[in-house]
Design an enzyme around this catalytic site. Structure first.
Site, mmCIF file in Angstrom:
data_model
loop_
_atom_site.group_PDB
_atom_site.id
_atom_site.type_symbol
_atom_site.label_atom_id
_atom_site.label_comp_id
_atom_site.label_asym_id
_atom_site.label_seq_id
_atom_site.Cartn_x
_atom_site.Cartn_y
_atom_site.Cartn_z
ATOM 1 N N GLU A 52 0.808 -1.230 0.000
ATOM 2 C CA GLU A 52 0.000 0.000 0.000
ATOM 3 C C GLU A 52 0.838 1.276 0.000
ATOM 4 O O GLU A 52 0.413 2.298 -0.525
ATOM 5 C CB GLU A 52 -0.958 0.013 1.193
ATOM 6 C CG GLU A 52 -2.098 -1.009 1.075
ATOM 7 C CD GLU A 52 -1.747 -2.353 1.681
ATOM 8 O OE1 GLU A 52 -0.553 -2.591 1.981
ATOM 9 O OE2 GLU A 52 -2.662 -3.188 1.860
ATOM 10 N N PHE A 114 -11.081 -7.573 13.943
ATOM 11 C CA PHE A 114 -10.029 -8.035 13.036
ATOM 12 C C PHE A 114 -9.725 -6.953 12.002
ATOM 13 O O PHE A 114 -10.637 -6.405 11.385
ATOM 14 C CB PHE A 114 -10.464 -9.323 12.328
ATOM 15 C CG PHE A 114 -9.451 -9.794 11.310
ATOM 16 C CD1 PHE A 114 -8.187 -10.194 11.713
ATOM 17 C CD2 PHE A 114 -9.761 -9.804 9.954
ATOM 18 C CE1 PHE A 114 -7.248 -10.604 10.779
ATOM 19 C CE2 PHE A 114 -8.826 -10.213 9.022
ATOM 20 C CZ PHE A 114 -7.563 -10.620 9.428
ATOM 21 N N GLN A 115 -8.473 -6.656 11.819
ATOM 22 C CA GLN A 115 -8.006 -5.614 10.907
ATOM 23 C C GLN A 115 -8.655 -4.259 11.192
ATOM 24 O O GLN A 115 -8.910 -3.464 10.300
ATOM 25 C CB GLN A 115 -8.199 -6.014 9.436
ATOM 26 C CG GLN A 115 -7.286 -7.187 9.059
ATOM 27 C CD GLN A 115 -7.151 -7.390 7.559
ATOM 28 O OE1 GLN A 115 -8.081 -7.142 6.799
ATOM 29 N NE2 GLN A 115 -5.989 -7.868 7.130
ATOM 30 N N LYS A 164 -17.463 -1.005 6.434
ATOM 31 C CA LYS A 164 -17.958 -1.960 5.443
ATOM 32 C C LYS A 164 -19.488 -1.925 5.322
ATOM 33 O O LYS A 164 -20.032 -2.058 4.228
ATOM 34 C CB LYS A 164 -17.495 -3.372 5.819
ATOM 35 C CG LYS A 164 -17.623 -4.362 4.669
ATOM 36 C CD LYS A 164 -16.952 -5.687 5.009
ATOM 37 C CE LYS A 164 -17.075 -6.660 3.845
ATOM 38 N NZ LYS A 164 -16.475 -7.961 4.185
ATOM 39 N N MET A 482 24.521 8.925 1.230
ATOM 40 C CA MET A 482 24.451 10.185 1.972
ATOM 41 C C MET A 482 24.783 9.967 3.443
ATOM 42 O O MET A 482 25.422 10.801 4.076
ATOM 43 C CB MET A 482 23.061 10.822 1.810
ATOM 44 C CG MET A 482 23.003 12.262 2.249
ATOM 45 S SD MET A 482 24.137 13.336 1.332
ATOM 46 C CE MET A 482 23.085 13.927 0.001
#
Lengths: 581, 186
Positions: A52, A114-115, A164, A482
């Site tokens: 993502e 969940f999630q 949802k 760097m």
């Protein structure tokens, strides 16, 4: 007029009505209804990413190269938390994004489902604004407001969190025109009194300088055009931040190159010695100012910015103008022309004389080699062999990024995509895919370091799947260049954890994903290898083995003022002691 | 170049006043912030203060326009002129924020705070507490044989002063609302 549809259908309909043609995303349990709606239509293309974070960087590349907002769709919990780095990156660089995240159903919020994650809480400080939609009847309006907020004023990322059950629920859809957006209306016109004052300063200044930034690019191509007109008509020198490259063409006669920590000698000294600084859409970032108390001590400073909070945040200015760069430039030109196009010619001639002296230092000169590819040489050749093509450049973060800014020239805005404010390693590769999705026939090159590039290398599959022929030009020094440079200059050469151990065979890696792999280590072979990369019709992973111990100069050690720049020749003499910021 | 005759922040649309920007003297400012009363708006305001390292001395919030769903957040903060200007500009760019008023510089303002004090004691101390409460125009809102709860309204300074007096007389608990403020006149 409203039509009944499900929340999921509304998301797709709203995207269509907002003119969105592509969305970058990754499915999961909490966004399945939206994915179902996407499945049943052909107007919006979905680019399936592999992580993502990369989806957000792709959307940034898309947005930065088109001027349109980028769109992202991720699931709840880890989908949303993975997007956080991209959101923060977009917030720092003012990139307009609309990100949709799934959420557990409203009745489960707060139960550690969940999630489940507190996405609104987590993303509150890294978005311009965010919304949790609990009612399908309000969903369409929120989405239209989200696009309005992301793209107006100082652009930035916004997030819409979609439980949802709201995606399944039926509600009334309303179009973009019906959405109430009236209260968020940033001021775009500058104060005419202040603009007139600025014109007076322009007419009299002996040592003026334009210091421009990403705000010019964000204001749109018309702003870049007006900037060119003003700079060329006044004959003033111009420098730009990393984010503003391309607004004024690198081939333009008044161009001095980038300023700042790794900016050009002449640009930094001109900033230090000017008597009038006109900041257009830049924000006095610490990589620009160095030690603030010694920043351009003798100048009158004007600052044009659409965000009032940018003004006086770091450097107190004498003449603030809050407004959109394009509108303000238009008014400056109008008033300056009406008053007879005056400038202080004698002062200006002397000023250019001084700048030409500084240019003679040739601060970008480096020691060449016939045995090993110098990173600067690789970029000079890349520039020479790609110039004039329909070219877009993205970068990762580090030495290669600074060298790219120094050695590549940009003649148009929206051609240079880099992570400036946040400095996100792993930005460039996904961003290049996003750019290529928006410009399928263009030559899109990500100038990378091997360490940064590995941070989002999983997107190779995305590039293959969606036939984006992106070119990954990796300046491979087997170091975190760097970090190594700072350790070299400031930490007694103790190279703690700054080398890239156990690197893959990049050619084999490329081939395993159906890409072309090229390796090059001899300066004599470089031109042919670069041409082979350009001409290949498909993604290319170019492993350019470069000098391992090269440092990037000029450099203003942090905490030092502009006139205490290190050039490559001074580096050995530098004893350290700068503030470690 | 000759000194330019520009006052700091002198454009008519500027939110900046003419106090010395460079001064490192900190002062207290009372800000009134009018916001949409929507979920999370207070968190946005507080998150701005904590995220950017600003101080909050006092904060009150309540919906003041039920029909328009507007809330008024009153914040007492402390900082140099530059920091106060930054706070106001940063507040102004929060999307659900409609107005930001600096009551300290926008003319005279009335500031009031309400506090409840529980004072326990018997005998002379109890009588003295009641006498002082009368002087401060405090109301007794709860009473037992061993204790009082006083309600005091006034400036934060008055409430501080009352607390100081009550301490030796058996003060055991305090609840304060924080400052509510309005500009004087119209």
């Amino acid at each position: 007029m409203s039509v009944q549809m499900t929340g999921a259908e509304m998301v797709v309909q709203a995207l269509k009505d907002q003119g969105v043609d592509v969305i970058f995303g990754y499915p999961g349990g909490a966004v399945l209804p939206i994915y179902d709606a996407i499945f049943q239509q052909n107007d919006i293309r979905h680019i399936l990413v592999r992580h993502e974070q990369a989806a957000v960087h792709m959307a940034e590349g898309y947005a930065r190269s088109t001027g349109k907002p980028g769109c992202v769709l991720v699931t709840s919990g880890p989908g949303a938390t993975n997007a956080v780095t991209g959101l923060t990156d977009a917030l720092m660089d003012s990139i307009p994004l609309v990100v949709f995240s799934g959420q557990v159903p409203t009745f489960m919020i707060g139960t550690d489902g969940f999630q489940e994650a507190d996405t609104i809480g987590i993303t509150r400080p890294c978005t311009k604004h965010n919304w949790l939609v609990k009612d399908a009847d309000k969903l369409a309006e929120v989405i239209h407001q989200a696009f309005h907020v992301a793209t107006s004023g100082r652009p930035g990322p916004v997030l819409v969190d979609l439980p949802k059950d709201v995606q399944f629920a039926t509600g009334a859809y309303t179009g973009p025109k019906a959405a109430r957006v009236d209260h968020y209306k940033p001021q775009v016109k500058g104060d005419i009194e202040a603009i007139t004052k600025l014109v007076e300063l322009i007419e009299n200044a002996e040592r003026p300088i334009f210091y421009t930034g990403g705000g010019v690019i964000n204001s749109g191509t018309a702003a870049s055009q007006l900037l060119r007109e003003l700079v060329d008509a006044t004959g003033f020198p111009i420098t730009s931040t990393l984010m503003g490259l391309g607004a004024y063409p690198a081939s333009g006669k008044n161009w001095m190159g980038m300023l700042g920590m790794h900016g050009l000698y002449e640009a930094n000294l001109a900033m230090h010695g000017c008597d009038l600084m006109i900041n257009i859409g830049a924000r006095f970032d610490d990589r620009i100012t160095g030690r603030v108390s010694d920043f351009s001590p003798g100048s009158t400073k004007a600052h044009i910015d659409i965000d009032a909070s940018s003004i006086n945040k770091i450097v107190p200015v004498d003449l603030p103008i809050v407004g959109d760069v394009g509108h303000v430039l238009e008014d400056i030109l109008k008033i300056w022309k009406a008053r007879g196009r005056k400038v202080n010619k004698a002062g200006l001639a002397k000023w250019w004389g001084k700048i030409d002296e500084w240019k003679k230092v040739r601060c970008l000169a480096y020691e060449g080699s016939s045995k090993v590819i110098k990173p600067q040489y690789a970029l000079e050749r890349l520039e020479a062999l790609t110039k004039g093509r329909d070219r877009y450049i993205t970068t990762e973060v580090g030495q290669h990024q600074m060298w790219a800014a120094q050695y590549l020239g940009f003649d148009a805005p929206n051609r240079w995509m880099t992570s400036g404010g946040l400095g996100t390693m792993g930005y460039g590769f996904p961003a290049s895919i996003g750019v290529q999705v928006a410009h399928p026939d263009a030559l899109v090159i990500n100038v990378a370091g091997e360490a940064s590039w590995l941070m989002n290398m999983q997107e190779m599959g995305t590039a293959t799947q969606f036939r984006t022929p992106v070119k990954q030009f990796i300046l491979n020094n087997e170091r975190l260049g760097m970090v190594r440079q700072w350790q070299d200059l400031l930490h007694g050469g103790r190279y703690s954890q700054s080398w890239s151990e156990s690197l893959p065979d990049f050619v084999k890696l490329a081939e395993s994903f159906g890409w072309k792999g090229i390796i090059c280590s001899d300066p004599k072979d470089l031109d042919d290898a670069i041409m082979e990369m350009i001409e290949h019709d498909g993604p290319v992973l170019f492993d350019c083995l470069v000098e391992k111990h090269e440092n990037c100069f000029p450099m203003i050690p942090s905490g030092k003022p502009h006139n205490e720049m290190l050039l490559s020749a001074d580096a050995a003499a530098f004893a350290g002691g700068a503030a470690l910021v | 170049m000759a000194a330019l005759n520009i006052k700091k922040g002198s454009t008519s649309h500027s939110a900046y006043d003419l106090r010395d920007f460079h001064s490192d003297v900190e002062s207290s400012h009372t800000l009134a912030v009018i916001v949409d009363n929507e979920a999370g708006v207070l968190a946005r305001v507080i998150g701005l203060f904590s995220g950017r390292g600003y101080n909050i001395d006092s904060l009150t919030v309540a919906e003041v326009d039920h029909k328009g769903h507007r809330s008024r957040i009153t914040i007492v903060t402390r900082g140099t002129a530059a920091v106060i200007d930054q706070i106001k500009a940063q507040l102004g760019r929060i999307v659900p924020v409609h107005e930001v008023h600096d009551l300290t510089v926008e003319g005279q303002a009335v500031e009031r705070e309400l506090a409840l004090f529980k004072v326990a004691g018997t005998g002379e101390k109890r009588v003295e507490a009641l006498r002082l409460a009368d002087i401060f125009r405090a109301n007794v809102v709860d009473s037992t044989l061993e204790s009082f709860v006083f309600e005091v309204t006034g400036t934060p300074e008055k409430i501080d002063a009352f607390a100081e007096l009550m301490r030796p007389l058996g003060l055991i608990d305090v609840a304060r609302t924080g400052v509510a403020a309005l500009s004087r006149g119209v």
